[in-house]
Design an enzyme around this catalytic site. Structure first.
Site, short mmCIF file in Angstrom:
data_model
loop_
_atom_site.label_atom_id
_atom_site.label_comp_id
_atom_site.label_asym_id
_atom_site.label_seq_id
_atom_site.Cartn_x
_atom_site.Cartn_y
_atom_site.Cartn_z
N GLU A 93 0.84 -1.20 0.00
CA GLU A 93 0.00 0.00 0.00
C GLU A 93 0.88 1.25 0.00
O GLU A 93 0.73 2.14 -0.83
CB GLU A 93 -0.90 -0.02 1.24
CG GLU A 93 -1.79 1.20 1.38
CD GLU A 93 -2.53 1.22 2.71
OE1 GLU A 93 -3.50 2.00 2.81
OE2 GLU A 93 -2.15 0.48 3.65
N HIS A 94 1.80 1.33 0.97
CA HIS A 94 2.74 2.45 1.06
C HIS A 94 4.16 1.91 0.88
O HIS A 94 4.54 0.96 1.56
CB HIS A 94 2.68 3.13 2.43
CG HIS A 94 1.32 3.57 2.85
ND1 HIS A 94 0.50 2.80 3.67
CD2 HIS A 94 0.62 4.71 2.58
CE1 HIS A 94 -0.64 3.45 3.88
NE2 HIS A 94 -0.60 4.60 3.23
#
EC number: 1.1.1.23
Length: 445
Positions: A335-336
Protein backbone atom coordinates in the site's frame (compact mmCIF):
# COMPACT_ATOMS: atom_id res chain seq x y z
CA UNK A 1 9.81 -5.91 27.81
CA UNK A 2 11.86 -6.48 24.64
CA UNK A 3 9.99 -6.60 21.37
CA UNK A 4 10.41 -9.64 19.15
CA UNK A 5 10.21 -8.87 15.42
CA UNK A 6 10.87 -11.45 12.74
CA UNK A 7 14.29 -11.09 11.12
CA UNK A 8 14.68 -12.63 7.67
CA UNK A 9 17.61 -12.99 5.28
CA UNK A 10 16.99 -13.22 1.54
CA UNK A 11 20.04 -15.48 1.13
CA UNK A 12 18.61 -18.19 3.40
CA UNK A 13 17.22 -21.33 1.80
CA UNK A 14 13.72 -20.95 3.18
CA UNK A 15 13.38 -17.20 2.60
CA UNK A 16 10.57 -17.37 0.02
CA UNK A 17 8.39 -19.48 2.31
CA UNK A 18 9.22 -17.31 5.32
CA UNK A 19 8.25 -14.15 3.44
CA UNK A 20 5.00 -15.72 2.26
CA UNK A 21 4.18 -16.55 5.88
CA UNK A 22 4.78 -12.92 6.89
CA UNK A 23 2.59 -11.62 4.07
CA UNK A 24 -0.19 -14.18 4.49
CA UNK A 25 -3.45 -12.51 5.33
CA UNK A 26 -6.94 -13.50 4.37
CA UNK A 27 -9.87 -11.53 5.66
CA UNK A 28 -12.02 -14.01 7.49
CA UNK A 29 -15.75 -13.85 7.00
CA UNK A 30 -17.57 -14.08 10.29
CA UNK A 31 -20.81 -15.97 9.68
CA UNK A 32 -22.58 -14.08 12.46
CA UNK A 33 -21.60 -10.74 10.93
CA UNK A 34 -22.62 -11.86 7.44
CA UNK A 35 -26.05 -13.00 8.67
CA UNK A 36 -26.61 -9.79 10.63
CA UNK A 37 -25.62 -7.61 7.67
CA UNK A 38 -27.84 -9.53 5.26
CA UNK A 39 -30.79 -9.04 7.60
CA UNK A 40 -30.10 -5.32 8.06
CA UNK A 41 -29.82 -4.74 4.32
CA UNK A 42 -33.06 -6.56 3.61
CA UNK A 43 -34.84 -4.70 6.41
CA UNK A 44 -33.71 -1.26 5.24
CA UNK A 45 -34.60 -2.12 1.66
CA UNK A 46 -38.10 -3.12 2.77
CA UNK A 47 -38.88 -0.55 5.49
CA UNK A 48 -36.66 2.41 4.60
CA UNK A 49 -36.56 5.17 7.20
CA UNK A 50 -38.25 3.09 9.88
CA UNK A 51 -35.54 0.43 9.77
CA UNK A 52 -32.71 2.97 9.67
CA UNK A 53 -34.19 4.76 12.67
CA UNK A 54 -34.63 1.55 14.66
CA UNK A 55 -31.05 0.38 14.10
CA UNK A 56 -29.54 3.82 14.70
CA UNK A 57 -31.37 4.37 17.98
CA UNK A 58 -30.46 0.85 19.14
CA UNK A 59 -26.79 0.69 18.13
CA UNK A 60 -25.84 4.33 18.81
CA UNK A 61 -27.99 4.63 21.94
CA UNK A 62 -30.00 7.57 20.61
CA UNK A 63 -33.62 8.62 20.87
CA UNK A 64 -34.19 10.27 17.50
CA UNK A 65 -37.79 10.74 16.38
CA UNK A 66 -37.08 10.54 12.65
CA UNK A 67 -34.30 10.08 10.11
CA UNK A 68 -34.82 13.71 9.14
CA UNK A 69 -33.80 14.62 12.68
CA UNK A 70 -30.50 12.80 12.06
CA UNK A 71 -29.51 15.13 9.22
CA UNK A 72 -27.17 17.95 10.20
CA UNK A 73 -27.75 21.44 8.78
CA UNK A 74 -24.89 23.21 7.01
CA UNK A 75 -24.90 25.74 9.84
CA UNK A 76 -23.70 23.01 12.22
CA UNK A 77 -20.78 22.20 9.92
CA UNK A 78 -19.93 25.89 9.75
CA UNK A 79 -20.08 26.15 13.54
CA UNK A 80 -17.78 23.15 13.87
CA UNK A 81 -15.18 24.83 11.66
CA UNK A 82 -15.51 28.15 13.47
CA UNK A 83 -15.10 26.42 16.83
CA UNK A 84 -11.80 24.72 16.05
CA UNK A 85 -8.64 25.83 17.79
CA UNK A 86 -6.96 28.25 15.31
CA UNK A 87 -3.81 26.19 14.72
CA UNK A 88 -5.79 23.02 14.06
CA UNK A 89 -8.22 24.86 11.79
CA UNK A 90 -5.31 26.28 9.80
CA UNK A 91 -3.81 22.80 9.43
CA UNK A 92 -7.12 21.35 8.24
CA UNK A 93 -7.63 24.18 5.75
CA UNK A 94 -4.06 23.85 4.46
CA UNK A 95 -4.50 20.10 3.98
CA UNK A 96 -7.79 20.62 2.14
CA UNK A 97 -6.19 23.19 -0.17
CA UNK A 98 -3.29 20.88 -1.01
CA UNK A 99 -5.54 17.88 -1.63
CA UNK A 100 -7.79 20.01 -3.85
CA UNK A 101 -4.84 21.41 -5.80
CA UNK A 102 -3.44 17.96 -6.51
CA UNK A 103 -6.77 16.56 -7.66
CA UNK A 104 -7.48 19.56 -9.87
CA UNK A 105 -4.17 18.84 -11.60
CA UNK A 106 -5.09 15.16 -11.76
CA UNK A 107 -8.38 16.02 -13.44
CA UNK A 108 -6.52 17.78 -16.25
CA UNK A 109 -4.08 14.92 -16.74
CA UNK A 110 -6.28 11.84 -16.35
CA UNK A 111 -8.46 11.99 -19.45
CA UNK A 112 -11.51 13.57 -17.86
CA UNK A 113 -12.67 15.35 -21.02
CA UNK A 114 -14.97 14.09 -23.76
CA UNK A 115 -13.43 13.62 -27.20
CA UNK A 116 -14.40 12.63 -30.73
CA UNK A 117 -13.08 12.38 -34.26
CA UNK A 118 -14.63 12.22 -37.73
CA UNK A 119 -13.75 9.56 -40.29
CA UNK A 120 -13.43 10.24 -44.02
CA UNK A 121 -16.99 9.09 -44.75
CA UNK A 122 -18.47 11.39 -42.11
CA UNK A 123 -18.89 8.82 -39.34
CA UNK A 124 -18.21 10.34 -35.91
CA UNK A 125 -16.72 8.27 -33.10
CA UNK A 126 -15.76 9.35 -29.61
CA UNK A 127 -16.30 9.16 -25.91
CA UNK A 128 -18.46 11.22 -23.56
CA UNK A 129 -17.10 11.63 -20.04
CA UNK A 130 -19.56 12.59 -17.29
CA UNK A 131 -19.28 12.79 -13.50
CA UNK A 132 -21.48 10.63 -11.30
CA UNK A 133 -24.77 12.15 -10.19
CA UNK A 134 -24.55 11.32 -6.49
CA UNK A 135 -21.89 9.76 -4.25
CA UNK A 136 -22.15 8.45 -0.70
CA UNK A 137 -19.27 8.88 1.73
CA UNK A 138 -19.04 6.61 4.76
CA UNK A 139 -17.05 8.06 7.67
CA UNK A 140 -16.33 6.02 10.82
CA UNK A 141 -17.48 7.54 14.09
CA UNK A 142 -16.51 7.11 17.70
CA UNK A 143 -12.80 6.67 18.46
CA UNK A 144 -11.85 6.06 14.81
CA UNK A 145 -12.70 9.56 13.61
CA UNK A 146 -10.52 10.58 10.69
CA UNK A 147 -11.13 14.05 9.20
CA UNK A 148 -8.31 13.39 6.73
CA UNK A 149 -10.38 10.57 5.21
CA UNK A 150 -13.28 12.97 4.71
CA UNK A 151 -11.02 15.28 2.70
CA UNK A 152 -9.49 12.43 0.69
CA UNK A 153 -12.88 11.02 -0.32
CA UNK A 154 -14.96 14.18 -0.71
CA UNK A 155 -12.53 16.48 -2.50
CA UNK A 156 -11.82 14.32 -5.58
CA UNK A 157 -15.56 13.74 -5.96
CA UNK A 158 -16.21 17.47 -5.78
CA UNK A 159 -13.35 18.26 -8.20
CA UNK A 160 -14.73 15.65 -10.61
CA UNK A 161 -18.04 17.52 -10.64
CA UNK A 162 -20.23 15.01 -8.80
CA UNK A 163 -23.71 16.47 -8.48
CA UNK A 164 -24.27 15.70 -4.80
CA UNK A 165 -22.12 14.23 -2.01
CA UNK A 166 -23.99 12.59 0.87
CA UNK A 167 -21.99 11.74 3.99
CA UNK A 168 -23.00 9.32 6.74
CA UNK A 169 -21.21 9.24 10.08
CA UNK A 170 -22.37 7.49 13.26
CA UNK A 171 -22.51 9.49 16.49
CA UNK A 172 -22.59 6.98 19.37
CA UNK A 173 -24.33 8.49 22.39
CA UNK A 174 -24.84 11.62 20.31
CA UNK A 175 -21.15 12.56 20.35
CA UNK A 176 -20.05 14.46 17.24
CA UNK A 177 -16.49 15.09 16.12
CA UNK A 178 -16.03 18.74 15.16
CA UNK A 179 -12.94 18.00 13.05
CA UNK A 180 -14.93 15.54 10.95
CA UNK A 181 -17.79 18.00 10.50
CA UNK A 182 -15.39 20.82 9.64
CA UNK A 183 -13.67 18.56 7.10
CA UNK A 184 -17.07 17.82 5.55
CA UNK A 185 -17.62 21.54 5.04
CA UNK A 186 -14.16 22.08 3.56
CA UNK A 187 -14.54 19.00 1.37
CA UNK A 188 -17.76 20.24 -0.18
CA UNK A 189 -20.14 17.66 1.29
CA UNK A 190 -23.77 18.57 0.56
CA UNK A 191 -25.69 16.52 3.15
CA UNK A 192 -24.64 14.81 6.39
CA UNK A 193 -26.64 12.12 8.19
CA UNK A 194 -25.60 10.88 11.63
CA UNK A 195 -26.14 7.21 10.86
CA UNK A 196 -23.60 4.42 10.57
CA UNK A 197 -23.03 0.71 10.22
CA UNK A 198 -24.62 -1.58 7.67
CA UNK A 199 -27.87 0.37 7.93
CA UNK A 200 -26.14 3.50 6.60
CA UNK A 201 -24.65 1.58 3.68
CA UNK A 202 -28.09 0.13 2.93
CA UNK A 203 -29.72 3.56 3.06
CA UNK A 204 -27.18 4.95 0.60
CA UNK A 205 -27.46 1.96 -1.73
CA UNK A 206 -31.24 1.56 -1.82
CA UNK A 207 -32.44 4.99 -0.73
CA UNK A 208 -35.11 5.63 1.88
CA UNK A 209 -37.87 8.18 2.27
CA UNK A 210 -35.23 10.65 3.55
CA UNK A 211 -31.80 9.40 2.48
CA UNK A 212 -31.29 9.59 -1.29
CA UNK A 213 -29.92 6.59 -3.17
CA UNK A 214 -26.39 7.16 -4.47
CA UNK A 215 -24.45 5.80 -7.43
CA UNK A 216 -21.25 4.94 -5.58
CA UNK A 217 -20.19 4.46 -1.95
CA UNK A 218 -16.70 5.33 -0.74
CA UNK A 219 -14.99 5.35 2.62
CA UNK A 220 -13.62 2.98 5.28
CA UNK A 221 -15.50 1.16 8.01
CA UNK A 222 -15.57 -1.83 10.32
CA UNK A 223 -16.33 -5.45 9.41
CA UNK A 224 -20.09 -4.75 9.21
CA UNK A 225 -19.55 -1.83 6.85
CA UNK A 226 -17.11 -3.82 4.69
CA UNK A 227 -19.57 -6.71 4.45
CA UNK A 228 -22.42 -4.35 3.56
CA UNK A 229 -20.36 -2.63 0.85
CA UNK A 230 -19.44 -6.00 -0.61
CA UNK A 231 -23.10 -7.05 -0.69
CA UNK A 232 -24.48 -3.88 -2.29
CA UNK A 233 -21.80 -3.78 -4.98
CA UNK A 234 -23.60 -4.10 -8.30
CA UNK A 235 -26.55 -2.07 -7.07
CA UNK A 236 -24.03 0.73 -6.56
CA UNK A 237 -20.33 1.10 -7.21
CA UNK A 238 -17.85 1.00 -4.34
CA UNK A 239 -14.29 2.26 -3.99
CA UNK A 240 -12.68 -0.90 -2.61
CA UNK A 241 -12.73 -3.35 0.27
CA UNK A 242 -9.60 -2.32 2.11
CA UNK A 243 -7.51 -4.71 4.16
CA UNK A 244 -5.14 -3.81 7.02
CA UNK A 245 -2.78 -0.91 6.41
CA UNK A 246 0.74 -1.66 5.14
CA UNK A 247 4.12 0.04 4.86
CA UNK A 248 7.24 -1.30 3.19
CA UNK A 249 10.45 0.67 3.75
CA UNK A 250 13.38 0.21 1.36
CA UNK A 251 16.45 1.73 2.97
CA UNK A 252 20.09 1.73 1.88
CA UNK A 253 21.29 2.31 5.44
CA UNK A 254 21.90 6.06 5.14
CA UNK A 255 18.78 7.31 6.96
CA UNK A 256 18.55 8.02 10.69
CA UNK A 257 17.41 4.66 12.15
CA UNK A 258 14.98 6.41 14.50
CA UNK A 259 13.22 7.90 11.45
CA UNK A 260 12.80 4.44 9.97
CA UNK A 261 11.58 3.04 13.28
CA UNK A 262 8.94 5.76 13.57
CA UNK A 263 7.84 5.18 9.98
CA UNK A 264 7.28 1.52 10.81
CA UNK A 265 5.33 2.61 13.90
CA UNK A 266 3.16 4.94 11.80
CA UNK A 267 1.36 1.99 10.23
CA UNK A 268 1.64 -0.41 13.15
CA UNK A 269 -0.30 2.00 15.39
CA UNK A 270 -3.40 1.67 13.18
CA UNK A 271 -4.29 -1.80 14.45
CA UNK A 272 -2.82 -5.17 15.38
CA UNK A 273 -3.20 -6.50 11.81
CA UNK A 274 -1.34 -3.61 10.16
CA UNK A 275 1.93 -4.61 8.52
CA UNK A 276 5.32 -2.87 8.67
CA UNK A 277 8.36 -4.32 6.87
CA UNK A 278 11.91 -3.05 6.34
CA UNK A 279 14.11 -4.23 3.46
CA UNK A 280 17.77 -3.24 3.78
CA UNK A 281 21.13 -4.59 2.52
CA UNK A 282 23.01 -3.31 5.59
CA UNK A 283 22.83 -5.77 8.49
CA UNK A 284 24.39 -3.33 10.95
CA UNK A 285 21.77 -0.72 10.05
CA UNK A 286 18.96 -3.22 10.64
CA UNK A 287 20.36 -3.79 14.13
CA UNK A 288 20.38 -0.03 14.73
CA UNK A 289 16.73 0.19 13.62
CA UNK A 290 15.86 -2.70 15.93
CA UNK A 291 17.57 -0.85 18.79
CA UNK A 292 15.68 2.36 17.96
CA UNK A 293 12.39 0.43 17.96
CA UNK A 294 13.13 -0.85 21.45
CA UNK A 295 14.02 2.62 22.72
CA UNK A 296 11.12 4.48 21.10
CA UNK A 297 8.30 2.01 21.68
CA UNK A 298 7.81 2.84 25.40
CA UNK A 299 7.26 6.50 24.44
CA UNK A 300 4.28 5.68 22.22
CA UNK A 301 0.74 6.09 23.64
CA UNK A 302 -0.38 3.19 21.42
CA UNK A 303 2.61 1.00 22.24
CA UNK A 304 0.49 -2.09 22.90
CA UNK A 305 -1.07 -1.93 19.43
CA UNK A 306 2.31 -1.22 17.82
CA UNK A 307 3.93 -4.14 19.64
CA UNK A 308 1.18 -6.55 18.62
CA UNK A 309 1.40 -5.41 15.00
CA UNK A 310 5.19 -5.61 14.73
CA UNK A 311 5.44 -8.94 16.51
CA UNK A 312 2.52 -10.46 14.64
CA UNK A 313 3.01 -9.17 11.10
CA UNK A 314 6.20 -7.08 11.00
CA UNK A 315 9.63 -8.05 9.66
CA UNK A 316 13.18 -6.74 9.32
CA UNK A 317 14.61 -8.22 6.14
CA UNK A 318 18.29 -8.34 5.12
CA UNK A 319 18.56 -8.30 1.32
CA UNK A 320 21.56 -8.72 -1.01
CA UNK A 321 21.30 -5.21 -2.43
CA UNK A 322 18.80 -2.47 -3.25
CA UNK A 323 18.05 -4.02 -6.64
CA UNK A 324 16.85 -7.17 -4.91
CA UNK A 325 14.86 -5.02 -2.49
CA UNK A 326 13.03 -3.53 -5.48
CA UNK A 327 12.26 -6.97 -6.89
CA UNK A 328 10.84 -8.10 -3.55
CA UNK A 329 8.86 -4.86 -3.26
CA UNK A 330 7.23 -5.49 -6.63
CA UNK A 331 6.19 -8.94 -5.45
CA UNK A 332 4.74 -7.55 -2.21
CA UNK A 333 2.95 -4.68 -4.03
CA UNK A 334 2.53 -2.68 -0.81
CA UNK A 335 0.00 0.00 0.00
CA UNK A 336 2.74 2.45 1.06
CA UNK A 337 6.32 2.13 -0.22
CA UNK A 338 9.06 4.33 1.18
CA UNK A 339 12.40 4.46 -0.65
CA UNK A 340 14.65 6.01 1.97
CA UNK A 341 17.96 6.19 0.12
CA UNK A 342 20.59 8.53 -1.26
CA UNK A 343 19.39 7.87 -4.83
CA UNK A 344 15.64 7.27 -4.45
CA UNK A 345 14.80 7.97 -8.09
CA UNK A 346 17.27 5.33 -9.27
CA UNK A 347 15.37 2.69 -7.31
CA UNK A 348 11.96 4.24 -7.87
CA UNK A 349 12.30 3.56 -11.59
CA UNK A 350 12.37 -0.15 -10.80
CA UNK A 351 9.08 -0.12 -8.88
CA UNK A 352 6.01 -1.28 -10.78
CA UNK A 353 3.56 -2.19 -8.03
CA UNK A 354 2.76 0.10 -5.08
CA UNK A 355 -0.21 2.15 -3.97
CA UNK A 356 1.95 5.19 -3.20
CA UNK A 357 5.71 5.66 -3.55
CA UNK A 358 7.47 7.98 -1.10
CA UNK A 359 10.85 9.05 -2.48
CA UNK A 360 13.74 10.19 -0.30
CA UNK A 361 14.57 10.29 3.38
CA UNK A 362 12.51 13.42 4.06
CA UNK A 363 9.32 11.93 2.63
CA UNK A 364 7.58 10.24 5.52
CA UNK A 365 4.45 8.25 4.77
CA UNK A 366 2.55 10.36 7.31
CA UNK A 367 2.93 13.45 5.10
CA UNK A 368 1.06 11.59 2.38
CA UNK A 369 -1.60 10.51 4.84
CA UNK A 370 -2.50 14.07 5.73
CA UNK A 371 -1.39 16.89 3.53
CA UNK A 372 1.03 16.24 0.66
CA UNK A 373 -1.89 16.20 -1.79
CA UNK A 374 -2.10 12.74 -3.41
CA UNK A 375 -4.91 10.55 -2.12
CA UNK A 376 -4.33 8.35 0.89
CA UNK A 377 -7.07 5.87 -0.07
CA UNK A 378 -4.79 3.17 -1.49
CA UNK A 379 -5.00 -0.47 -2.60
CA UNK A 380 -3.97 -3.02 0.06
CA UNK A 381 -3.35 -6.77 0.23
CA UNK A 382 -1.25 -6.87 -3.00
CA UNK A 383 -4.08 -5.33 -5.04
CA UNK A 384 -1.68 -2.55 -6.11
CA UNK A 385 -0.76 -5.04 -8.86
CA UNK A 386 -4.00 -4.07 -10.61
CA UNK A 387 -5.58 -1.21 -8.64
CA UNK A 388 -4.89 2.49 -8.16
CA UNK A 389 -5.32 5.13 -5.46
CA UNK A 390 -8.72 6.80 -5.21
CA UNK A 391 -8.84 9.76 -7.58
CA UNK A 392 -11.05 12.01 -9.65
CA UNK A 393 -11.17 9.24 -12.28
CA UNK A 394 -13.19 7.12 -9.83
CA UNK A 395 -16.01 9.64 -9.99
CA UNK A 396 -16.35 9.73 -13.78
CA UNK A 397 -18.01 7.31 -16.16
CA UNK A 398 -17.51 7.08 -19.89
CA UNK A 399 -20.03 6.55 -22.68
CA UNK A 400 -19.04 5.60 -26.21
CA UNK A 401 -20.29 7.94 -28.96
CA UNK A 402 -21.14 6.59 -32.42
CA UNK A 403 -22.79 8.60 -35.20
CA UNK A 404 -22.72 6.73 -38.51
CA UNK A 405 -23.11 8.55 -41.82
CA UNK A 406 -25.06 7.14 -44.77
CA UNK A 407 -21.83 6.11 -46.45
CA UNK A 408 -20.54 4.67 -43.19
CA UNK A 409 -23.74 2.63 -42.76
CA UNK A 410 -22.89 0.78 -45.98
CA UNK A 411 -19.23 0.20 -45.13
CA UNK A 412 -19.82 -0.86 -41.53
CA UNK A 413 -23.04 -2.71 -42.39
CA UNK A 414 -21.23 -5.16 -44.65
CA UNK A 415 -18.78 -5.99 -41.86
CA UNK A 416 -21.41 -6.19 -39.12
CA UNK A 417 -23.90 -8.32 -41.07
CA UNK A 418 -21.23 -10.82 -42.07
CA UNK A 419 -20.08 -11.24 -38.47
CA UNK A 420 -23.69 -11.37 -37.20
CA UNK A 421 -24.58 -14.21 -39.59
CA UNK A 422 -21.43 -15.98 -38.41
CA UNK A 423 -22.72 -15.76 -34.85
CA UNK A 424 -26.22 -16.87 -35.85
CA UNK A 425 -27.81 -13.54 -34.92
CA UNK A 426 -30.02 -12.77 -37.90
CA UNK A 427 -31.76 -9.73 -36.40
CA UNK A 428 -28.39 -8.10 -35.85
CA UNK A 429 -27.53 -8.71 -39.49
CA UNK A 430 -30.88 -7.46 -40.80
CA UNK A 431 -30.68 -4.34 -38.64
CA UNK A 432 -27.43 -3.44 -40.38
CA UNK A 433 -28.66 -4.47 -43.84
CA UNK A 434 -31.83 -2.34 -43.64
CA UNK A 435 -29.64 0.72 -43.16
CA UNK A 436 -27.36 -0.32 -46.00
CA UNK A 437 -30.40 -0.48 -48.27
CA UNK A 438 -31.83 2.77 -46.91
CA UNK A 439 -28.53 4.55 -47.42
CA UNK A 440 -28.27 3.16 -50.95
CA UNK A 441 -31.81 4.26 -51.86
CA UNK A 442 -31.15 7.75 -50.53
CA UNK A 443 -27.97 8.05 -52.55
CA UNK A 444 -29.82 6.94 -55.74
CA UNK A 445 -32.60 9.42 -55.09
Amino acid sequence: MAIKIRKLDSTSEGFAAELRAVLAFEASEDDAIERAVAQILADVKARGDAAVLDYTNRFDRLNAASVAALELPQSELEAALEGLEPKRRAALEAAAARVRGYHEKQKIECGSHSWQYTEADGTVLGQKVTPLDRVGLYVPGGKAAYPSSVLMNAIPARVAGVGEIVMVVPTPDGLKNDLVLAAALLGGVDRVFTIGGAQAVAALAYGTQTVPAVDKICGPGNAYVASAKRRVFGTVGIDMIAGPSEILVLCDGTTDPSWVAMDLFSQAEHDELAQSILLCPDEAFIERVEKAIGELLPTMPRQDVIRASLEGRGALVKVRDMAEACRIANDIAPEHLEISALEPHQWGKQIRHAGAIFLGRYTSESLGDYCAGPNHVLPTSRTARFSSPLGVYDFFKRSSLIEVSAEGAHTLGEIASELAYGEGLQAHAKSAEYRMKGAGDRQKG
